[in-house]
Design a protein around this motif. Structure first.
Motif, PDB file in Angstrom:
ATOM      1  N   SER A   1       0.827  -1.209   0.000  1.00 24.71           N
ATOM      2  CA  SER A   1       0.000   0.000   0.000  1.00 24.71           C
ATOM      3  C   SER A   1       0.851   1.244   0.000  1.00 24.71           C
ATOM      4  CB  SER A   1      -0.864   0.069   1.260  1.00 24.71           C
ATOM      5  OG  SER A   1      -1.826  -0.926   1.228  1.00 24.71           O
ATOM      6  N   ALA A   2       1.941   1.217   0.763  1.00 20.00           N
ATOM      7  CA  ALA A   2       2.803   2.395   0.832  1.00 20.00           C
ATOM      8  C   ALA A   2       3.369   2.701  -0.551  1.00 20.00           C
ATOM      9  CB  ALA A   2       3.915   2.184   1.853  1.00 20.00           C
ATOM     10  N   ALA A   3       3.738   1.649  -1.304  1.00 19.78           N
ATOM     11  CA  ALA A   3       4.267   1.860  -2.664  1.00 19.78           C
ATOM     12  C   ALA A   3       3.214   2.552  -3.528  1.00 19.78           C
ATOM     13  CB  ALA A   3       4.682   0.523  -3.278  1.00 19.78           C
ATOM     14  N   GLN A   4       1.980   2.065  -3.442  1.00 15.71           N
ATOM     15  CA  GLN A   4       0.896   2.639  -4.240  1.00 15.71           C
ATOM     16  C   GLN A   4       0.607   4.086  -3.812  1.00 15.71           C
ATOM     17  OE1 GLN A   4      -2.646   0.093  -4.389  1.00 15.71           O
ATOM     18  NE2 GLN A   4      -3.812   1.803  -5.229  1.00 15.71           N
ATOM     19  N   GLU A   5       0.625   4.335  -2.505  1.00 17.47           N
ATOM     20  CA  GLU A   5       0.306   5.673  -1.996  1.00 17.47           C
ATOM     21  C   GLU A   5       1.372   6.690  -2.387  1.00 17.47           C
ATOM     22  OE1 GLU A   5      -2.963   4.763  -1.370  1.00 17.47           O
ATOM     23  OE2 GLU A   5      -2.742   6.526  -0.095  1.00 17.47           O
ATOM     24  N   VAL A   6       2.644   6.285  -2.307  1.00 17.96           N
ATOM     25  CA  VAL A   6       3.730   7.197  -2.684  1.00 17.96           C
ATOM     26  C   VAL A   6       3.625   7.497  -4.178  1.00 17.96           C
ATOM     27  CG1 VAL A   6       6.228   7.435  -2.954  1.00 17.96           C
ATOM     28  CG2 VAL A   6       5.292   6.601  -0.796  1.00 17.96           C
TER      29      VAL A   6
ATOM     30  N   ARG B   1      -7.229   1.861  -9.669  1.00 16.78           N
ATOM     31  CA  ARG B   1      -8.618   1.986 -10.129  1.00 16.78           C
ATOM     32  C   ARG B   1      -9.580   1.406  -9.074  1.00 16.78           C
ATOM     33  NH1 ARG B   1     -12.175   4.638 -12.084  1.00 16.78           N
ATOM     34  NH2 ARG B   1     -13.801   3.737 -13.388  1.00 16.78           N
ATOM     35  N   MET B   2      -9.171   0.338  -8.391  1.00 20.15           N
ATOM     36  CA  MET B   2     -10.004  -0.236  -7.324  1.00 20.15           C
ATOM     37  C   MET B   2     -10.215   0.793  -6.218  1.00 20.15           C
ATOM     38  SD  MET B   2     -11.050  -3.205  -8.041  1.00 20.15           S
ATOM     39  CE  MET B   2     -11.452  -4.237  -6.625  1.00 20.15           C
ATOM     40  N   ARG B   3      -9.140   1.484  -5.912  1.00 16.51           N
ATOM     41  CA  ARG B   3      -9.209   2.510  -4.887  1.00 16.51           C
ATOM     42  C   ARG B   3     -10.194   3.608  -5.295  1.00 16.51           C
ATOM     43  NH1 ARG B   3      -6.398   4.817  -0.385  1.00 16.51           N
ATOM     44  NH2 ARG B   3      -7.745   6.580   0.008  1.00 16.51           N
ATOM     45  N   GLU B   4     -10.138   4.034  -6.549  1.00 13.62           N
ATOM     46  CA  GLU B   4     -11.070   5.058  -7.060  1.00 13.62           C
ATOM     47  C   GLU B   4     -12.519   4.576  -6.960  1.00 13.62           C
ATOM     48  OE1 GLU B   4      -7.996   6.413 -10.530  1.00 13.62           O
ATOM     49  OE2 GLU B   4     -10.097   6.186 -11.145  1.00 13.62           O
ATOM     50  N   HIS B   5     -12.742   3.317  -7.314  1.00  9.24           N
ATOM     51  CA  HIS B   5     -14.099   2.753  -7.250  1.00  9.24           C
ATOM     52  C   HIS B   5     -14.662   2.811  -5.833  1.00  9.24           C
ATOM     53  CE1 HIS B   5     -15.525   1.189 -11.018  1.00  9.24           C
ATOM     54  NE2 HIS B   5     -14.320   0.771 -11.328  1.00  9.24           N
ATOM     55  N   HIS B   6     -13.792   2.680  -4.842  1.00  9.40           N
ATOM     56  CA  HIS B   6     -14.255   2.647  -3.453  1.00  9.40           C
ATOM     57  C   HIS B   6     -14.155   4.001  -2.768  1.00  9.40           C
ATOM     58  CE1 HIS B   6     -13.832  -1.615  -4.403  1.00  9.40           C
ATOM     59  NE2 HIS B   6     -14.746  -1.800  -3.482  1.00  9.40           N
ATOM     60  N   ASP B   7     -14.002   5.024  -3.570  1.00 12.92           N
ATOM     61  CA  ASP B   7     -13.819   6.351  -3.004  1.00 12.92           C
ATOM     62  C   ASP B   7     -15.011   6.762  -2.125  1.00 12.92           C
ATOM     63  OD1 ASP B   7     -12.275   8.765  -2.856  1.00 12.92           O
ATOM     64  OD2 ASP B   7     -13.906   9.712  -3.963  1.00 12.92           O
ATOM     65  N   ARG B   8     -16.212   6.499  -2.623  1.00  8.69           N
ATOM     66  CA  ARG B   8     -17.405   6.922  -1.867  1.00  8.69           C
ATOM     67  C   ARG B   8     -17.520   6.202  -0.512  1.00  8.69           C
ATOM     68  NH1 ARG B   8     -22.609   6.355  -4.054  1.00  8.69           N
ATOM     69  NH2 ARG B   8     -21.474   5.735  -5.921  1.00  8.69           N
TER      70      ARG B   8
ATOM     71  N   VAL C   1     -15.581   6.085   5.877  1.00  9.75           N
ATOM     72  CA  VAL C   1     -14.537   5.600   6.792  1.00  9.75           C
ATOM     73  C   VAL C   1     -13.694   6.783   7.270  1.00  9.75           C
ATOM     74  CG1 VAL C   1     -12.438   4.179   6.930  1.00  9.75           C
ATOM     75  CG2 VAL C   1     -14.464   3.313   5.705  1.00  9.75           C
ATOM     76  N   ARG C   2     -13.349   7.626   6.327  1.00  8.39           N
ATOM     77  CA  ARG C   2     -12.522   8.795   6.637  1.00  8.39           C
ATOM     78  C   ARG C   2     -13.197   9.715   7.661  1.00  8.39           C
ATOM     79  NH1 ARG C   2      -8.555  12.165   3.450  1.00  8.39           N
ATOM     80  NH2 ARG C   2      -8.669  14.158   4.486  1.00  8.39           N
TER      81      ARG C   2
ATOM     82  N   PRO D   1      -5.218  10.087   5.655  1.00  9.92           N
ATOM     83  CA  PRO D   1      -5.383   9.304   4.419  1.00  9.92           C
ATOM     84  C   PRO D   1      -4.704   7.926   4.503  1.00  9.92           C
ATOM     85  CG  PRO D   1      -4.632  11.527   3.924  1.00  9.92           C
ATOM     86  CD  PRO D   1      -4.533  11.361   5.407  1.00  9.92           C
ATOM     87  N   TRP D   2      -3.603   7.862   5.233  1.00  2.77           N
ATOM     88  CA  TRP D   2      -2.907   6.582   5.393  1.00  2.77           C
ATOM     89  C   TRP D   2      -3.756   5.586   6.190  1.00  2.77           C
ATOM     90  CZ3 TRP D   2       0.456   3.375   3.559  1.00  2.77           C
ATOM     91  CH2 TRP D   2       0.974   2.352   4.347  1.00  2.77           C
ATOM     92  N   LEU D   3      -4.437   6.067   7.227  1.00  6.45           N
ATOM     93  CA  LEU D   3      -5.291   5.176   8.017  1.00  6.45           C
ATOM     94  C   LEU D   3      -6.444   4.647   7.161  1.00  6.45           C
ATOM     95  CD1 LEU D   3      -5.351   7.069  11.451  1.00  6.45           C
ATOM     96  CD2 LEU D   3      -4.063   5.003  10.870  1.00  6.45           C
ATOM     97  N   VAL D   4      -6.993   5.512   6.307  1.00  5.31           N
ATOM     98  CA  VAL D   4      -8.075   5.086   5.404  1.00  5.31           C
ATOM     99  C   VAL D   4      -7.547   4.030   4.432  1.00  5.31           C
ATOM    100  CG1 VAL D   4      -9.722   5.836   3.645  1.00  5.31           C
ATOM    101  CG2 VAL D   4      -9.239   7.323   5.617  1.00  5.31           C
ATOM    102  N   THR D   5      -6.360   4.278   3.894  1.00  3.15           N
ATOM    103  CA  THR D   5      -5.738   3.332   2.956  1.00  3.15           C
ATOM    104  C   THR D   5      -5.510   1.972   3.596  1.00  3.15           C
ATOM    105  OG1 THR D   5      -4.659   5.040   1.668  1.00  3.15           O
ATOM    106  CG2 THR D   5      -3.590   2.900   1.680  1.00  3.15           C
ATOM    107  N   THR D   6      -4.981   1.962   4.818  1.00  5.16           N
ATOM    108  CA  THR D   6      -4.691   0.668   5.441  1.00  5.16           C
ATOM    109  C   THR D   6      -5.999  -0.052   5.792  1.00  5.16           C
ATOM    110  OG1 THR D   6      -4.235   1.902   7.445  1.00  5.16           O
ATOM    111  CG2 THR D   6      -2.357   1.051   6.287  1.00  5.16           C
TER     112      THR D   6
END
Lengths: 196, 196
Positions: free
Chosen positions: A167-172, B123-130, B135-136, B155-160
């Motif tokens: 995830s860190a790779a993708q986020e950076v 793209r998966m991340r974009e799909h789950h933006d809403r 969560v954010r 944003p990192w906590l949301v990503t993980t």
């Protein structure tokens, strides 16, 4: 004589093929590391080979990326072979291993993301099986010493370690995490994950 | 009269196209949910349409999967709209949201993995933006109330949170995590992640 003449070219062809493959892997690591969208034609040109020769070695872009990633993980895994990982207390050892792994991953970030895109999550996991075995041993040792949590399954902790690094790779790459804060963020995240 | 005759068929064609697309999306959610390798031909047959009609709506498997996932996330997001997420204390609310999200994800696990394979992580991340915006907001509220850590970027906590849920889907599918322990494992992992 006939036998010799017939056999002679084989080692040569083999040596040529080895050289070609080495040139392709080197070009692949370099080009995909700059641009995850690098094409077969780009990689053939950078390796100084024709596309026919490239396709003779790797029938598809996916097969090529698979081999390039395998090569990069091999090199990285050798670089991470450091005996003190096995003797230092597990919490310090895992932090050092995490920092070193991140530096390698960050350097090959675009190749990693290109491979993730081309090969998918399950194959990526297989590719990282060897380095993750080291992570597993360290977490196991930390659990035995009472340093790490035991309320979650060991394979799950290894998986999340890998997922968090990925995830860190993708986020950076996406510009959502600053490159210079990634290492600290990773260390704190993995610490919480392992100590519970 | 000419004008009417010329305009008349358009709403009909539009209604037909809407029905066709609805049938394709329904068939896509169902088939890809059973087998992530379902082909365009399989999906056309299940929707009762010709391949020509299917390709007329979606020019590639990737475009189809993109639309199918979009549809599934939309439905899931509506199902997760529960006002008490906004009023309950953040730690309880996020645990409930996590459990509900996992149940939806687990039900669509193969579709999710097929989409991840076809579309890639970004793209998966974009799909789950809403859904991730919810969560954010919850994590933000928990931080303001002093319930969640503030030493890591929001944003990192949301990503993980998303990465850990995605990993669970992959692990269950690969047989490395038991389906009936996934929910508990997720709750404990996310709690450690958010409280530090």
């Amino acid at each position: 004589m006939v036998e010799t003449a017939a056999r002679e070219p084989v080692p040569h062809r083999r040596a040529d093929a080895r050289r070609e493959i080495a040139a392709i892997l080197e070009a692949g690591v370099r080009l995909l590391g700059e641009d995850p969208g690098a094409t077969m034609a780009d990689i053939a040109a950078a390796a100084g080979l024709s596309r026919v020769t490239l396709y003779g070695c790797f029938p598809s872009r996916e097969a090529l990326i698979d081999a390039v990633l395998d090569h990069a993980v091999d090199v990285a895994d050798s670089a991470l072979r450091d005996e003190s990982f096995e003797t230092d207390p597990a919490p310090e050892a895992i932090t050092r291993l995490l920092r070193s792994s991140w530096r390698v991953l960050d350097r090959h970030r675009r190749l990693f993301l290109a491979a993730d895109r081309a090969l998918g999550g399950e194959r990526m996991r297989e590719h990282h099986d060897r380095p993750l075995r080291r992570v597993r041993r360290l977490i196991e040792r930390g659990r035995e010493a009472g340093d790490f949590r035991t309320d979650l399954p060991l394979p799950w902790l290894v998986t999340t370690f890998f997922a968090i690094l990925s995830s860190a790779a993708q986020e950076v790459e996406a510009g959502r995490l600053k490159d210079d804060e990634a290492e600290t963020v990773l260390v704190q995240t993995v610490r919480s994950l392992l100590t519970g």
